[in-house]
Design a protein around this motif. Sequence first.
Motif, short mmCIF file in Angstrom:
data_model
loop_
_atom_site.label_atom_id
_atom_site.label_comp_id
_atom_site.label_asym_id
_atom_site.label_seq_id
_atom_site.Cartn_x
_atom_site.Cartn_y
_atom_site.Cartn_z
N MET A 122 0.83 -1.23 0.00
CA MET A 122 0.00 0.00 0.00
C MET A 122 0.85 1.26 0.00
N THR A 123 2.02 1.18 0.62
CA THR A 123 2.91 2.35 0.64
C THR A 123 3.35 2.68 -0.79
N VAL A 124 3.73 1.65 -1.54
CA VAL A 124 4.21 1.89 -2.90
C VAL A 124 3.06 2.40 -3.78
N MET A 125 1.86 1.94 -3.52
CA MET A 125 0.71 2.44 -4.28
C MET A 125 0.52 3.94 -4.02
N LEU A 126 0.55 4.30 -2.73
CA LEU A 126 0.34 5.72 -2.37
C LEU A 126 1.46 6.60 -2.95
N GLU A 127 2.69 6.08 -2.89
CA GLU A 127 3.83 6.85 -3.42
C GLU A 127 3.65 7.13 -4.90
N ASN A 128 2.91 6.23 -5.57
CA ASN A 128 2.71 6.39 -7.01
C ASN A 128 1.33 6.96 -7.33
N ASN A 129 0.75 7.62 -6.32
CA ASN A 129 -0.53 8.31 -6.52
C ASN A 129 -1.71 7.41 -6.85
N VAL A 130 -1.57 6.13 -6.49
CA VAL A 130 -2.65 5.18 -6.76
C VAL A 130 -3.46 5.01 -5.48
N ILE A 131 -4.78 5.05 -5.59
CA ILE A 131 -5.62 4.86 -4.40
C ILE A 131 -5.84 3.36 -4.19
N PRO A 132 -5.38 2.81 -3.04
CA PRO A 132 -5.67 1.40 -2.78
C PRO A 132 -7.15 1.22 -2.42
N ILE A 133 -7.79 0.25 -3.04
CA ILE A 133 -9.17 -0.10 -2.65
C ILE A 133 -9.11 -1.50 -2.06
N VAL A 134 -9.32 -1.55 -0.75
CA VAL A 134 -9.07 -2.79 0.00
C VAL A 134 -10.39 -3.49 0.34
N ASN A 135 -10.40 -4.79 0.23
CA ASN A 135 -11.53 -5.58 0.72
C ASN A 135 -10.99 -6.92 1.17
N GLU A 136 -11.75 -7.60 1.98
CA GLU A 136 -11.36 -8.95 2.37
C GLU A 136 -11.58 -9.86 1.17
N ASN A 137 -10.69 -10.82 0.99
CA ASN A 137 -10.88 -11.79 -0.09
C ASN A 137 -11.89 -12.83 0.38
N ASP A 138 -13.16 -12.51 0.18
CA ASP A 138 -14.23 -13.37 0.70
C ASP A 138 -14.26 -14.75 0.05
N THR A 139 -13.61 -14.88 -1.11
CA THR A 139 -13.67 -16.18 -1.78
C THR A 139 -12.87 -17.24 -1.02
N ILE A 140 -11.85 -16.80 -0.28
CA ILE A 140 -11.06 -17.80 0.46
C ILE A 140 -11.11 -17.62 1.98
N SER A 141 -11.72 -16.52 2.45
CA SER A 141 -11.79 -16.33 3.91
C SER A 141 -13.08 -16.96 4.42
N VAL A 142 -12.94 -18.05 5.13
CA VAL A 142 -14.14 -18.66 5.72
C VAL A 142 -13.94 -18.92 7.21
N SER A 143 -15.04 -19.08 7.89
CA SER A 143 -15.11 -19.35 9.34
C SER A 143 -14.10 -18.57 10.17
N GLU A 144 -13.25 -19.29 10.93
CA GLU A 144 -12.40 -18.58 11.90
C GLU A 144 -11.29 -17.77 11.23
N LEU A 145 -11.10 -17.97 9.93
CA LEU A 145 -10.06 -17.21 9.22
C LEU A 145 -10.59 -15.87 8.72
N MET A 146 -11.88 -15.60 8.99
CA MET A 146 -12.48 -14.36 8.52
C MET A 146 -12.26 -13.21 9.49
N PHE A 147 -12.21 -11.98 8.96
CA PHE A 147 -12.31 -10.82 9.84
C PHE A 147 -13.75 -10.78 10.36
N THR A 148 -13.95 -10.22 11.54
CA THR A 148 -15.32 -10.10 12.06
C THR A 148 -16.16 -9.39 11.01
#
Length: 360
Positions: A122-148
Motif C-alpha cells: 500500500m505504501t508503494v501504491m500511495l507513493e505512485n498516486n494510486v488509491i488502494p481499494i481494500v476488501n477482504e478476499n471473501d472467496t477464500i476467507s471462511v469461518s475462523e479465518l475471517m475478519f469479524t
Amino acid sequence: MKQEFTRIAVKVGSNVLARRDGTLDVTRMSALVDQIAELHKSGVEIILISSGAVASGRSEVHPQKKLDSVDQRQLFSAVGQAKLINRYYELFREHGITVGQVLTTKESFSTRRHYLNQKNCMTVMLENNVIPIVNENDTISVSELMFTDNDELSGLIASMMDAQTLIILSNIDGIYNGSPSDPDSSVIREIGHGKDLSNYIQASKSSFGRGGMLTKTNIARKVADEGITVIIANGKRDNILVALLEHPESTLCTRFIPSCEPVSSVKKWIAHSEGFAKGEIHINECATEVLSSEKAVSILPIGITHIEGEFEKDDIVRIIDFQGNQVGVGKANCNSQQAKEVIGKHGKKPVVHYDYLYIE
Ligand SMILES: Nc1ncnc2c1ncn2[C@@H]1O[C@H](COP(=O)(O)OP(=O)(O)O)[C@@H](O)[C@H]1O
Ligand SMILES: N[C@@H](CCC(=O)OP(=O)(O)O)C(=O)O
C-alpha cells in the motif's frame, strides 16, 4: 479545505453501497468517488476500504439450487468484487485517478513479515498516486479465518498505514445513546478514553452488514487508543466526507478522541494480532497492578502464575490477569516450555518484553 490531514482511511460499509433490494447503488458510489477525488486532488492520501462485494454479486447470480452460507458468500463475492472494482475503476478514471485492488485475508497479517509485506504494497501504491481499494478476499476467507467484518479490517489498515483519521461510513449518523429508532435518543458527538458504550449498542444490524455497531465501537476505541481519530458517520448523506474534514464541528458524526501517547509500529501490529494468539500467560495480582500503572514494564517470570497452550518464541500470546480477564497481547520472548521452567523465579529474562507488549 482545511489541510489538517495528510493521510486518511475511509471505510465504506455494505449498506452504504447497497440499495434496499441488494443491488449496487451506483449513484451513491459515484457521489463518494467524487468526494474522494476532491480530497485526493487537494493532497490528502486516501486508502479506501470498501465492502459491497457480496451485496453487488447477490443481484447478478441466481443459483439453481439452495446454497449454504459459505457457498453463497464465495459465489456472490467472486462475481460481486469484479463488478465493484470495475465500477470504481471507471468512476475514478473520469477524475484521472488510478486505483488498485488489494484483496486480503486475516492470515495475511499473521506474522510480522506478512504484515510488513501488506504495508509495503500500500505504501508503494500511495507513493505512485494510486488509491488502494481494500476488501477482504471473501472467496477464500471462511469461518475462523475471517475478519469479524470490514470494520476490523479497516482498523488494522488505518493503524498499519499510520493514517491520522479513520472514517467509517455506515447507514447511520453515528452512535446513538439509545435505540436509533427511539426519537428521544441522539448521536453521541464525542467519545473519550475509557467510556463504556455497551449499554447503548443494540444487537441489530442493517440488512447487509456483518458485524453491527458493537464491532464498530470496539474497533474504533482500539484504533483511537493508538492515536488515530476515528469518525463514524453516515455515508448516505451528501458530501459527508468533505463536510467532515471541512466543517468538523457542524457535521453530525461520532468522533473517538485519539490518545496522545505514541504507539510504536510493532505494538500496533501486536494490538491487532490477538486472533493469532497461540497461548496464554497468566499473571498474579502484583504484576496486574504494575501493568495497569503508567510505568513501562515487561512480563517477568516472577509475576507469572501459569502458562496455557503451546507457543514458540515470537508467537503472539494473550496476557491474562489474576481474575481471568485478558489485559493485553504480546510477542513471546521464549517458547512455552522455557517459560514454564522459570515461572515464579527472580532475576530471569522477561517472557514478554515491554517493547512487544500491548496493554489494552
Ligand atoms: N446505539 C446505536 N447507534 C447506532 N447504530 C446502532 C446502535 N445500536 C445498533 N446499531 C445498528 O448498527 C447498524 C450499523 O452497523 P452495520 O450493520 O454493521 O453497518 P455497516 O454495513 O455499515 O458496517 C445500524 O444500522 C444500526 O441498526
Ligand atoms: N467483504 C465483504 C464485507 C462484509 C462486511 O463485513 O461488511 P460491513 O458490514 O460493511 O463491515 C463484502 O465486500 O461484501
